[in-house]
Motif scaffolding. Structure first.
Motif, short mmCIF file in Angstrom:
data_model
loop_
_atom_site.label_atom_id
_atom_site.label_comp_id
_atom_site.label_asym_id
_atom_site.label_seq_id
_atom_site.Cartn_x
_atom_site.Cartn_y
_atom_site.Cartn_z
N ASN A 180 0.85 -1.19 0.00
CA ASN A 180 0.00 0.00 0.00
C ASN A 180 0.89 1.24 0.00
N ASP A 181 0.27 2.41 0.00
CA ASP A 181 1.04 3.65 -0.10
C ASP A 181 2.02 3.81 1.05
N ARG A 182 1.57 3.48 2.25
CA ARG A 182 2.46 3.62 3.42
C ARG A 182 3.63 2.66 3.31
N GLN A 183 3.36 1.40 2.95
CA GLN A 183 4.43 0.42 2.80
C GLN A 183 5.40 0.81 1.68
N GLU A 185 6.24 3.80 0.69
CA GLU A 185 7.15 4.85 1.16
C GLU A 185 8.19 4.28 2.11
N LEU A 186 7.75 3.41 3.03
CA LEU A 186 8.68 2.79 3.97
C LEU A 186 9.75 1.97 3.25
#
Length: 386
Positions: A180-183, A185-186
């Protein structure tokens, strides 16, 4: 290719053991290399530095999911790989490329069950295609390629904690990859930071015993406590294997040799004696002393610090070696010049560099001799040209 030289041509061949054991008929000739598993652990050395001594050999290679066969071709040696993916990683030692091609083109590979069926594959050289980089992909692409690398492989005991930490981030053995978007970026940031850590581990090593001699700044490429199993009595050699495999592709028993006159040895330098990175806009000199303790030959090769591949210059010159016609001083020493300007009178000893690009260097000894091992031989530092 990471950490290659241009004095000896390389040969790579990839094999997949998912469907069952395969037979490799390795050719006779002047070659050196190894069969290695997916995590850079040698199964066996081949060629003049291996048990076959350059006389050729036949292997049956079995993956982790299959039992050893009850019958094998006559004279074949059984090799058990802990991974399904296996690499043949070799060099041709003859100076003539056509001879090297003729030798390796005799390599035959076929499924074990195909013995006598006439179903074989002959290793052929690929002459078409574009030159691509073996540098590790960056950012999110690193994880995308890691997923492909893990596909079809089993989790080994040493990797269980790594696998457990990666799974919540969407990176799993045999899994799809849809962060997902958060993953995203991480993972992107983690890959950048991870590479920076690997680069520091390689180019500024804090591993004990890396200095070849106290009176120069040359270091060993391979940590002296490194073993190809990548594990020691006190735990996994994490820093050592991170530094080593950030710079190079593949390994063998021969590169860890302690026997004079066999295998190869590697010294490296990442900065000048003042601790500054080598600058492609400046000129440097190295005086290679007479009687380098190398039974076969020696070479010096320059690499780009960003790609760990060969430096790029319009002259397409990246190394100098004892196999070349170099200018020799009266005392037998050889002055190697590295810089953007052509050195008058030493043109054949020159390795051109490019302003705006940093570089590092490997000094190779093929067939290192006793003065290298007992450190009675001294290779001077690379100095700035005045």
């Amino acid at each position: 290719m990471l950490g290659s030289n241009v004095t000896t041509p390389y040969v790579f061949a990839w094999f997949d053991l998912t469907e069952g054991p395969i037979v490799i008929e390795y050719p006779e000739g002047a070659t050196a290399g190894s069969l290695i598993d997916w995590w850079d652990r040698p199964l066996i050395d081949v060629g003049v530095s291996g048990p076959d001594g350059g006389k050729g050999a036949k292997f049956v290679v079995v993956g982790p999911a299959h039992e050893a066969p009850e019958t094998s071709p006559a004279g074949a040696k059984l090799l058990r790989s802990r991974t399904n993916k296996v690499l043949m990683f070799c060099r041709g030692l003859d100076g003539d490329l056509k001879t090297v091609e003729a030798v390796f083109s005799k390599t035959q590979v076929y499924p074990l069950g195909a013995i006598g069926s006439g179903v074989t594959a002959l290793l052929r050289f690929k002459t078409e295609g574009e030159l691509t980089s073996m540098a590790h992909p960056q950012g999110l692409a690193y994880w995308q390629w890691l997923i492909l690398a893990l596909d079809g492989e089993r989790i080994e005991d040493r990797d269980r904690f790594f696998a457990a930490m990666l799974k919540p981030l969407g990176v799993a053995y045999g899994g799809s990859f849809s962060p997902n978007d958060r993953q995203t970026e991480l993972l992107h940031n983690a890959a950048i930071l991870g590479e920076a850590m690997a680069k520091a581990s390689a180019f500024s090593k804090r591993i004990p015993g890396m200095r070849y001699r106290d009176d120069t700044h040359w270091e060993y490429l391979i940590p002296q406590d490194f073993v190809n199993e990548q594990d020691g009595p006190d735990g996994t050699l994490l820093d050592q294997r991170t530094a080593f495999f950030y710079e190079v592709t593949g390994t063998s028993a021969a590169v860890l040799t302690k026997t004079p006159g066999t295998g190869s040895a590697y010294l490296t330098a990442y900065s000048d004696p003042d601790g500054h990175a080598f600058d492609g806009a400046k000129s440097y000199r190295l005086r290679v002393p007479a009687n380098v303790p190398a039974k076969t030959f020696w070479s010096i090769t320059l690499y780009d610090t960003e790609t760990r591949g060969l430096i790029q210059n319009k002259q397409q010159i990246v190394d100098r070696s004892s196999r070349q016609n170099l200018n020799v001083q009266n005392d037998g020493s050889i002055e190697i010049v590295m810089g953007p300007q052509t050195p008058e009178g030493l043109e054949q000893n020159w390795i051109p560099t490019t302003p705006g690009k940093a570089w590092f260097v490997y000094f190779r000894l093929f067939g290192p001799l006793e003065p290298y091992f007992d450190k009675s031989w001294r290779l001077p530092d690379i100095e700035k040209a005045i």
